[in-house]
Write an enzyme that holds these catalytic residues in place. Structure first.
Site, PDB file in Angstrom:
ATOM      1  N   ASP A  18       0.816  -1.211   0.000  1.00 33.13           N
ATOM      2  CA  ASP A  18       0.000   0.000   0.000  1.00 33.13           C
ATOM      3  C   ASP A  18       0.851   1.263   0.000  1.00 33.13           C
ATOM      4  O   ASP A  18       0.613   2.181  -0.800  1.00 33.13           O
ATOM      5  CB  ASP A  18      -0.946   0.000   1.203  1.00 33.13           C
ATOM      6  CG  ASP A  18      -2.090  -0.990   1.034  1.00 33.13           C
ATOM      7  OD1 ASP A  18      -2.155  -1.640  -0.012  1.00 33.13           O
ATOM      8  OD2 ASP A  18      -2.891  -1.123   1.977  1.00 33.13           O
ATOM      9  N   ARG A 100       0.804   6.378  17.222  1.00 32.97           N
ATOM     10  CA  ARG A 100       0.615   7.362  16.160  1.00 32.97           C
ATOM     11  C   ARG A 100       1.217   8.739  16.467  1.00 32.97           C
ATOM     12  O   ARG A 100       1.793   9.375  15.572  1.00 32.97           O
ATOM     13  CB  ARG A 100      -0.873   7.506  15.826  1.00 32.97           C
ATOM     14  CG  ARG A 100      -1.532   6.231  15.294  1.00 32.97           C
ATOM     15  CD  ARG A 100      -0.624   5.412  14.424  1.00 32.97           C
ATOM     16  NE  ARG A 100      -1.295   4.310  13.749  1.00 32.97           N
ATOM     17  CZ  ARG A 100      -0.676   3.218  13.348  1.00 32.97           C
ATOM     18  NH1 ARG A 100       0.621   3.078  13.591  1.00 32.97           N
ATOM     19  NH2 ARG A 100      -1.322   2.278  12.717  1.00 32.97           N
ATOM     20  N   ASP A 129      -6.952   6.131  12.462  1.00 32.65           N
ATOM     21  CA  ASP A 129      -5.565   6.556  12.322  1.00 32.65           C
ATOM     22  C   ASP A 129      -5.409   7.841  11.527  1.00 32.65           C
ATOM     23  O   ASP A 129      -4.507   8.636  11.788  1.00 32.65           O
ATOM     24  CB  ASP A 129      -4.726   5.444  11.698  1.00 32.65           C
ATOM     25  CG  ASP A 129      -4.343   4.378  12.706  1.00 32.65           C
ATOM     26  OD1 ASP A 129      -4.393   4.665  13.915  1.00 32.65           O
ATOM     27  OD2 ASP A 129      -3.986   3.259  12.292  1.00 32.65           O
ATOM     28  N   SER A 183      -6.020  -7.695   8.265  1.00 31.35           N
ATOM     29  CA  SER A 183      -4.917  -6.728   8.286  1.00 31.35           C
ATOM     30  C   SER A 183      -4.317  -6.679   9.679  1.00 31.35           C
ATOM     31  O   SER A 183      -5.006  -6.915  10.681  1.00 31.35           O
ATOM     32  CB  SER A 183      -5.407  -5.341   7.877  1.00 31.35           C
ATOM     33  OG  SER A 183      -6.335  -4.839   8.820  1.00 31.35           O
TER      34      SER A 183
END
Length: 408
Positions: A18, A100, A129, A183
């Site tokens: 990705d 994050r 996110d 995922s």
């Protein structure tokens, strides 16, 4: 007015399919110079291939950043969060959420170093996110240009993405040509699995989803007992051996793995408004939470502990929603850190088939007074007769209510 194309973009780059597609898309869509940033947060993956892929895609060597952030991650983000005993919706240890802000912070630092006018992330438009990254960016660099390809590009399906990858000679792993079973996001604190085989919350997660823990059924039939040492609310040693933050969490992860500790199957409420089902594994963090609450139980005053528990709910929501760099999170952190001044000592934890149970705690700062709580005669600091007046005063409003209701 259409904004001008960015000149130089710092991309949060994993080296996976990705973000490799995003890298090429930035080059073709904007003609921008791309700087890649790959964070080592203890995800357990070999990061050298990310450098090789970036080089093959035309990124200059000086524009490739691969940073080992494991110690900073645990010391400055994980440990402050665990001082708060933060749990989102009463269960989730916030493993993805807490990573994050550090990634966003380092991206902005690199953007300043290389003179970039934009940053880019690979988060989708349906998840949390995107919010966490972008709140971090804007808090640290208010005028930064943010590029979120999943909200901008014209690709309508994964098949279109794969066609783009083939067109631009981006390597595609064989299992990427079909539908991935789920995922995964991982760092030193946890792993998170969601999507595909996990989308039906009524169906138990297949065992192959779990990557960081043995199943409790497969764990040893003999308990493991460890001693964790704390100073000012932070763990500093295991079984008397002093360790750095990242080394200590790594060791706790192994203990948790071996004893089937830290699994969570959760349907949570995302900040963007939908519910999602995730399977989380936080082996070391689950042990640490139990141990930290154990040392607090003898070193924190009751009133302070109960107030702290109330603050922890707000604190957890701030982290989950991406407000790490907000003034309210910093205010809460100051109060929480103040509460930890005397939270030092040792805790013994028994690990057995999915459970982490505190079985002993000691501290020079202990508030536990055996003379006060003993059932034996001789206690001088507490007169049991005093309880009668205490109870009557606390019962006064209940008695008044009761009398009124009986009249009614």
């Amino acid at each position: 007015m259409t904004p001008s194309a960015p000149r130089k973009v710092v991309l949060a780059y994993s080296g996976g399919l990705d973000t490799s597609i995003i890298l090429k898309w930035l080059q073709t869509e904007y003609g921008a110079e791309v700087v890649t940033f790959t964070a080592d947060l203890g995800q357990g993956e070999e990061l050298a291939p990310a450098r090789e892929k970036a080089l093959k895609m035309g990124i200059k060597p000086e524009n490739i950043f691969i940073d080992d952030l494991r110690e900073e991650f645990v010391q400055d983000y994980v440990f402050p969060m665990f001082r708060a005993n933060a749990l989102y919706e009463g269960q989730y240890l916030l493993g993805t959420s807490i990573a994050r802000p550090l990634i966003a912070k380092r991206q902005i630092e690199i953007a300043r170093m290389v003179g970039a006018d934009a940053v880019c992330h690979g988060a989708t438009g349906k998840g949390n996110d995107q919010v966490r990254f972008e709140l971090g960016y804007y808090a640290l660099e208010p005028d930064i240009r943010v590029i979120a390809p999943w909200r901008e590009w014209a690709f309508k399906s994964r098949e279109h993405l794969l066609e783009f990858a083939e067109q631009h000679q981006i390597p595609i792993a064989k299992d990427k040509r079909g539908e991935a079973p789920f995922s995964v996001d991982a760092n030193l604190l946890h792993s998170s699995s969601e999507g595909k085989v996990l989308e039906d919350p009524s169906v138990e997660a297949p065992e192959f989803v779990h990557q960081r823990t043995l199943s409790p059924e497969e764990a040893p039939d003999v308990a493991t007992v460890i001693t964790i040492g704390f100073e000012r609310g932070d763990p500093v040693s295991i079984n008397g051996e002093a360790m750095s933050p990242a080394t200590l969490l790594t060791a706790l992860n192994q203990y948790g793995h071996d004893n089937g500790i830290g699994r969570l199957d959760l349907v949570e409420n995302r900040f963007v408004g939908m519910k999602s089902r995730g399977v989380y594994e936080t082996p070391g963090g689950t042990i640490l939470l139990a141990a930290h609450r154990g040392i607090e139980s003898i070193t924190l005053d009751g009133g302070a502990m109960h107030l702290k528990d109330e603050l922890a709910v707000k604190y957890a929501h701030l982290i989950y929603n991406g407000f790490w760099f907000s003034p309210e999170r910093e205010m809460l952190q100051a109060a929480i850190d103040h509460s930890q001044a005397k939270v030092s000592g040792t805790v013994r934890v028994k690990l057995y088939k999915g459970n982490a149970t505190v079985i002993g705690r000691e501290s020079e700062n202990s508030l536990y007074d055996q003379e006060l709580v003993t059932f034996e005669d001789g206690a001088v600091a507490y007169d049991q007769k005093d309880a009668a007046g205490f109870i009557k005063l606390n019962a006064l409003r209940l008695r008044v209510l009761g009398k009124r209701d009986r009249r009614g």
